[in-house]
Design an enzyme around this catalytic site. Structure first.
Site, short mmCIF file in Angstrom:
data_model
loop_
_atom_site.label_atom_id
_atom_site.label_comp_id
_atom_site.label_asym_id
_atom_site.label_seq_id
_atom_site.Cartn_x
_atom_site.Cartn_y
_atom_site.Cartn_z
N GLY A 1 -18.94 -14.14 118.96
CA GLY A 1 -17.79 -14.40 118.11
C GLY A 1 -17.34 -13.25 117.25
O GLY A 1 -16.35 -13.37 116.53
N GLY B 1 -19.87 -10.19 123.19
CA GLY B 1 -19.22 -9.80 124.43
C GLY B 1 -17.94 -9.04 124.14
O GLY B 1 -17.83 -7.84 124.37
N GLU C 1 -25.06 -12.41 120.69
CA GLU C 1 -24.56 -12.35 122.06
C GLU C 1 -23.10 -11.88 122.08
O GLU C 1 -22.20 -12.57 122.54
CB GLU C 1 -24.71 -13.71 122.74
CG GLU C 1 -24.10 -14.86 121.96
CD GLU C 1 -24.61 -16.23 122.41
OE1 GLU C 1 -23.78 -17.15 122.52
OE2 GLU C 1 -25.83 -16.38 122.61
N CYS D 1 5.30 -17.97 139.72
CA CYS D 1 6.29 -19.05 139.53
C CYS D 1 5.89 -19.90 138.33
O CYS D 1 5.68 -21.11 138.43
CB CYS D 1 6.39 -19.90 140.79
SG CYS D 1 7.07 -19.01 142.20
#
Length: 419
Positions: free
Chosen positions: A230, A273, A271, A340
């Protein structure tokens, strides 16, 4: 945030040659920048006896990038069996891997226990009896409910599908201990892309208090406290980055105080990322069309199958036009792909230098949750990935998808259930 000047200096002078050699579009990642962020993260927590970063594989699941993490001494945070396979393919095993899944299947548990195992982080108290063999070391993901606020991406903890509730957490460790667990860790993940470091300090303080309560109730000690991921990056210009130094200083003080009171210091895990790789990747595209109707649309040779965050979250990704940064006439445009879908837009009503067909656009901060969140709607293929190495070379680390990849799952042995 806009790219670091170092990344620009390493990339921009060579970008025309890179685009000519590999073709566009592509994500390209900066090894030097990734390693510098890893150094900063380790330095911030250097005074805690054991600090371990488990890179969140979901952010950028490319073996060449994961190898950089391994070289820096980091482990891997995995949340699926495929991510476990990726981590293990790089030699990670046992305590090198934190496996945090939710709605975990029996097959997931079998893979988690194989090939040297991993640190099992259970998301639900009901999973205790579903683990085939309770490992010696066990961890639980804690959800504090209304005791803490979340943020816009993850939402309110009491509305999240993740974690063991406050009223269940002590009993979860009691049950795990009864099934044979002897070593314990505690984990939480409450926010995503959080830029206020005090939130993470408060999270660490919350977990330390909880560890003390559980230890007093059950007579157990904890080997580690994992404050989750986070950590945020400032996607928008002029936003202050996360103060990782202040965060490290204040969390370290909490751990030192814990050691003074209890005679031991748990390891600190996290953790990260996005924080590790997000700012160190860009999506490079080429303008291929210009459409002037009620608005001006700049069509590029990638679509949201290569970067879906703007469509999914309304997320801002800074864009520069190579050779036209900060000079010349500007205009307000939408930068769009060819799907689309009307939300297939990298930028909406963005003021950019006037763009002509053939111009190279650099869509920034795509080093996490960019290629990884890609998909194949409309039969669109995900682009190639490149690595800008520290020695100045550029390597292909994932080829672009081809139509034969798209059709591969349509080749199978006939399997029919006749009722």
């Amino acid at each position: 945030m806009p790219m670091t000047q170092g990344f620009k200096d390493r990339l921009y002078p060579h970008l025309p040659a890179i685009a000519a050699h590999f073709g566009t579009p592509f994500h390209i990642y900066d090894e030097a920048g990734i390693r510098e962020t890893g150094r900063q993260l380790k330095a911030a927590f250097a005074d805690i006896p054991v600090f371990l970063e488990y890179y969140a594989v979901k952010a950028l699941p490319n073996p060449s990038v994961l190898a950089l993490m391994r070289d820096m001494g980091f482990g891997f945070d995995c949340s699926s069996t495929t991510e476990l396979m990726l981590a293990r393919s790089l030699g990670a095993a046992g305590n090198d891997i934190m496996f945090t899944s939710n709605n975990t299947s029996p097959e997931d548990f079998q893979v988690a226990a194989a090939e040297g195992g991993c640190i099992l982080n259970l998301d639900d108290i009901t999973l205790i009896d579903k683990v085939p063999t309770m490992p010696e070391l066990i961890c639980f993901r804690y959800n504090p409910g209304s005791r803490r606020r979340g943020n816009d991406i993850i939402g309110k903890p009491e509305e999240a599908k993740y974690g063991v509730s406050h009223n269940q957490i002590i009993d979860a460790y009691r049950q795990a201990k009864a099934r044979g667990a002897k070593r314990f860790g505690l984990h939480t993940m409450l926010a995503s892309n959080e830029l206020h470091y005090t939130y993470m300090v408060q999270t660490a303080a919350m977990l330390i208090e909880l560890v003390e309560n559980i230890s007093a109730e059950l007579g157990i000690s904890f080997e580690f406290i994992n404050i989750g991921g986070g950590l945020g990056i400032p996607y928008l210009p002029d936003i202050e980055p996360l103060n990782i130094e202040a965060m490290g200083e204040e969390i370290t003080a909490l751990f030192v105080d814990f050691k003074d009171r209890h005679g031991y210091c748990p390891a600190l895990m996290m953790e990260s990322g996005r924080f590790m790789t997000g700012p160190h990747g860009v999506l490079v595209v080429r303008a291929i069309n210009r459409k002037d109707i009620y608005r001006t649309y700049i069509g590029v040779d990638a679509c949201m199958s290569a970067l879906m965050r703007p469509a999914l979250y309304g997320a801002y990704h800074h864009i520069e036009v190579l050779g036209k940064e900060g000079s010349g006439p500007t205009e307000t445009v939408d930068v769009v792909g060819s799907l689309c879908e009307n939300n297939d837009k990298f930028a909406v009503q963005r003021t950019l230098p006037k763009i002509a067909d053939g111009d190279i656009l650099i869509i920034q901060d795509t080093g996490a949750h960019g290629h990884a969140m890609g998909f194949n709607y409309n039969g669109k293929m995900r682009p190639q990935e490149l690595l800008l190495r520290q020695d100045g070379s550029v390597a292909l680390i994932r080829r672009e998808e081809q139509p034969e990849d798209y059709f591969a799952t349509l080749k199978f042995e006939e399997k029919v259930l006749r009722l």
